[in-house]
Motif scaffolding. Structure first.
Motif, short mmCIF file in Angstrom:
data_model
loop_
_atom_site.label_atom_id
_atom_site.label_comp_id
_atom_site.label_asym_id
_atom_site.label_seq_id
_atom_site.Cartn_x
_atom_site.Cartn_y
_atom_site.Cartn_z
N GLN A 79 -10.34 -2.86 3.40
CA GLN A 79 -9.07 -3.00 2.88
C GLN A 79 -9.04 -2.62 1.39
O GLN A 79 -10.21 -2.56 0.54
CB GLN A 79 -8.56 -4.66 2.81
N GLU A 80 -7.80 -2.22 0.81
CA GLU A 80 -7.61 -2.01 -0.64
C GLU A 80 -8.11 -3.31 -1.64
O GLU A 80 -7.87 -4.35 -0.94
CB GLU A 80 -6.31 -1.39 -0.88
N THR A 101 -1.67 -4.35 -1.72
CA THR A 101 -0.84 -3.81 -0.62
C THR A 101 -0.50 -4.83 0.43
O THR A 101 -1.33 -5.84 0.50
CB THR A 101 -1.74 -2.59 0.41
N MET A 147 -6.87 0.45 -7.12
CA MET A 147 -6.11 0.80 -5.79
C MET A 147 -5.39 2.21 -6.27
O MET A 147 -5.40 2.75 -7.29
CB MET A 147 -4.81 -0.32 -6.05
N ALA A 148 -5.23 2.70 -5.14
CA ALA A 148 -4.68 4.11 -4.98
C ALA A 148 -3.36 4.00 -5.77
O ALA A 148 -2.51 3.25 -5.48
CB ALA A 148 -4.37 4.80 -3.49
N ASP A 185 -0.42 5.73 -5.45
CA ASP A 185 0.74 5.71 -4.62
C ASP A 185 0.54 4.54 -3.48
O ASP A 185 1.72 4.51 -2.80
CB ASP A 185 0.70 7.07 -3.74
N ALA A 186 -0.23 3.73 -3.57
CA ALA A 186 -0.17 2.62 -2.76
C ALA A 186 1.05 1.49 -2.92
O ALA A 186 1.11 1.22 -3.99
CB ALA A 186 -1.58 1.97 -2.56
#
Length: 666
Positions: free
Chosen positions: A653-654, A580, A615-616, A618-619
């Motif tokens: 953080q991601e 991200t 990681m998500a 939708d990120a």
């Protein structure tokens, strides 16, 4: 009644490396060794330790009499096996690879040491007869300038390094088996890394014909866990003297390693897809440098990275004279796919081939010889676009590319999610007409069947790979890398859809295209025997010219010069950081980058690149590139490695993915 555990009397402290993937825990920890486990707790063995209340895998790195830990030490929970699987040399290599690629040692150890199979480990070793000198005829190496000197250096146990340019039609497996046998006669071990299982089988058969078969071991991903571990143990215990395998075999614990061989180092499959994403070529050269042993990179083509080794003086050229090359190479002609030629010949229009290429194929078939047709894509129609505005047809669900799986398919299918699209309509202009962007191997085979009625058409690609074809009239349609070997070699080869290879937006497009063309052309008879290669491409393209002249060294030299001018690998080192925007900025902010570092970007994540793990969904993800001169590679990797550890400890953080010198930058 409780019993008090007694620590080992001699060197009671074990320094271990837990198999923890988080960067901030990539360090050694000290544990007390119970007296009853002292004999087995030797450097390199597998162990179990308690870490934050849970039992984790670990490796013992060393035994000590003191510790720098302030506080109470925990106990070594268990020695899994007394087998020393992480040898000193492999441990040094693991440390170097982790430092080179900004990774954790635990990730590299997982690549280097296969999972344990207890039943195999407990089996008694089979007795082997003493290995005496083997008969080997290495006279064929005299065809190459410096070839005889290289063989002599191997006989004397010297650390000779070379980049070998194999002649077209050369039996590369036989040549490599010869230098392996020469090294074995000198009392040293050999490690050979090749791209795929077919290459493993070829080289294993050639080596086993010279060196006794029980001294040659093949390691590859296709083996089951039991068989793979059994073979790996035979290497560890010194029974195997020649080890042949795919990319993971580059870490094999070969005893007294004397020669490291890499064949076709430009193949994508040699790049590890798991963290820290090392390339087998770089690991092999690191290993040769650490152990001061001989090394060879061979291939029909040449990469810019291999040429950089020659230019730096680290390796020497093994090439044949121009006259020898012309004697062995087929005649190569470049043909433009003109509409005029198609108007004159209906069969040419049907088969997507110029008339001259069709004539060469017809002549070969008339002489009862096979013809090779190389097609860049497998499948039927692997890519579709709007017939009106040329927009690429994409899936409505995941935006993946749509393809046509077969002639009678009811609709298009997404190559990413597999959903079927029965009613196609362009999202840009609304048209329902589509056209083929790329024609696959199966569709090409269908077209050639109509162009050559009565000829047998053989398809090799995907899950249906053909190893060899007999010496008879047949049209062989294959995708790059899986071309069957023909008995007596092919009389002609047709290289189609060159734009699909050369037109890719990729740093290595030209280099990879030439490598694929030369691999196919090397299977064709020499010019003196009537061998013809027809490439459907413009003659003025430098890559086409290199194929016509059969000059992979000149092409690699030009490619290296071009990359040096714009500061691209291997003239520089490049780190790709994916994540991200906030996570990437935080990582770079925490990194003490070298003064010579040059940030580039951010840019969108390249098409086909995977999102960082964890990681998500939708990120947002983007990529930042950081470039340094070649001498600053280790400093850049160290800075990013430390910053990743800081970010990992903060948990704010991601996750981000760090790749040093990725194969595909954008």
């Amino acid at each position: 009644m409780t019993t008090t555990r007694q620590a080992a009397e001699h060197e009671p402290i074990a320094r271990v490396l837990p198999m923890l993937t988080v960067p901030h825990l990539d360090r050694e920890f000290d544990y007390l060794v119970p007296a009853e486990q002292s004999d087995d707790a030797q450097p390199g063995v597998r162990a179990k330790v308690r870490f934050h209340g849970r039992l984790v895998d670990a490796f013992v790195l060393e035994r000590r009499s003191d510790t720098d830990h302030v506080g109470k030490l925990g106990w070594l929970d268990k020695i899994v096996s007394a087998e020393c699987v992480l040898t000193h040399d492999v441990r040094r290599l693991v440390d170097a690879v982790a430092a080179r690629y900004a990774g954790t040692r635990a990730d590299v150890v997982r690549l280097a040491v296969p999972p344990r199979h207890a039943a195999v480990e407990k089996k008694a070793r089979e007795p082997l007869d003493p290995l005496g000198a083997v008969d080997v005829d290495a006279e064929a190496w005299s065809s190459y300038s410096g070839g005889a000197q290289f063989v002599t250096a191997l006989q004397q146990g010297r650390a000779a390094r070379a980049v070998w340019q194999a002649l077209p039609g050369e039996s590369w497996s036989q040549r490599l088996a010869e230098v392996a046998a020469v090294t074995v006669n000198a009392g040293r071990g050999v490690l050979a890394v090749v791209p795929d299982q077919r290459d493993v089988d070829l080289l294993y058969a050639a080596a086993a014909d010279i060196v006794p078969g029980n001294r040659v071991v093949a390691l590859s991903a296709g083996l089951g866990p039991s068989e793979r571990y059994r073979r790996w143990l035979s290497v560890l215990r010194g029974d195997a003297r020649v080890v042949i395998g795919t990319r993971s075999a580059v870490f094999a614990p070969v005893a007294d390693l004397g020669l490291v061989v890499m064949w076709d180092d430009g193949d994508d499959s040699l790049a590890e897809p798991r963290a820290p994403y090392p390339h087998a070529r770089e690991v092999a050269m690191l290993r040769a440098h650490q152990l001061r042993c001989a090394a060879m990179i061979g291939g029909y083509a040449r990469t810019a990275e291999a040429q950089a080794l020659v230019r730096s003086g680290w390796a020497h050229d093994l090439t044949a004279t121009r006259q020898t090359v012309r004697t062995h190479a087929p005649r190569v002609i470049a043909l433009e796919d003109s509409a005029y030629a198609h108007e004159r010949d209906a069969a040419a229009r049907t088969a997507r081939l110029p008339t001259v290429a069709l004539d060469a194929a017809r002549a070969a078939l008339a002489a009862d010889a096979p013809v090779l047709v190389q097609v860049p894509r497998r499948g039927y129609v692997p890519a579709l676009s709007c017939a009106k505005c040329r927009a690429v047809a994409r899936c409505r669900h995941c935006t993946g590319p749509l393809s046509l799986p077969g002639r009678d398919a009811p609709g298009a299918v997404c190559r990413w999610c597999g959903r079927e699209e029965l009613a196609l309509r362009c999202v840009r202009c609304g048209s329902d007409a589509v056209r083929a962007v790329v024609v696959g191997a199966r569709r090409t085979a269908e077209e050639l069947g109509r162009a050559f009625p009565g000829a047998q058409v053989i398809t090799s690609g995907g899950d249906d790979v053909v190893a060899s074809v007999p010496r008879r009239a047949a049209v062989v349609v294959a995708t790059p890398g899986v071309e069957p070997v023909a008995d007596g070699r092919y009389a002609a080869a047709l290289l189609l859809d060159s734009w699909a290879l050369l037109g890719r937006q990729d740093l290595r497009a030209a280099e990879d295209t030439l490598r694929r063309w030369m691999a196919a052309s090397a299977l064709v008879r020499s010019r003196a025997d009537g061998g013809v290669v027809a490439v459907v491409a413009e003659t003025a393209i430098p890559t086409v010219q290199a194929l016509i002249r059969w000059d992979p060294v000149g092409h690699a030299e030009t490619e290296l010069d071009a990359r040096s001018e714009v500061g691209l690998p291997p003239a520089s080192h490049m780190a790709a950081i994916d994540g991200t925007p906030a996570a990437v900025d935080a990582l770079l902010g925490a990194a003490a980058l070298p003064d010579t570092a040059e940030p580039l970007g951010p840019v969108d994540l390249p098409v086909g690149a995977r999102r960082p793990a964890g990681m998500a969904a939708d990120a947002p993800v983007h990529r930042m590139l950081v470039r340094v001169p070649r001498r600053g590679g280790l400093e850049l990797a160290a800075a990013l490695r430390r910053a990743a550890a800081v970010q990992s400890a903060r948990h704010d953080q991601e996750p981000v993915r760090i790749q040093i010198d990725p194969l595909h930058i954008g």
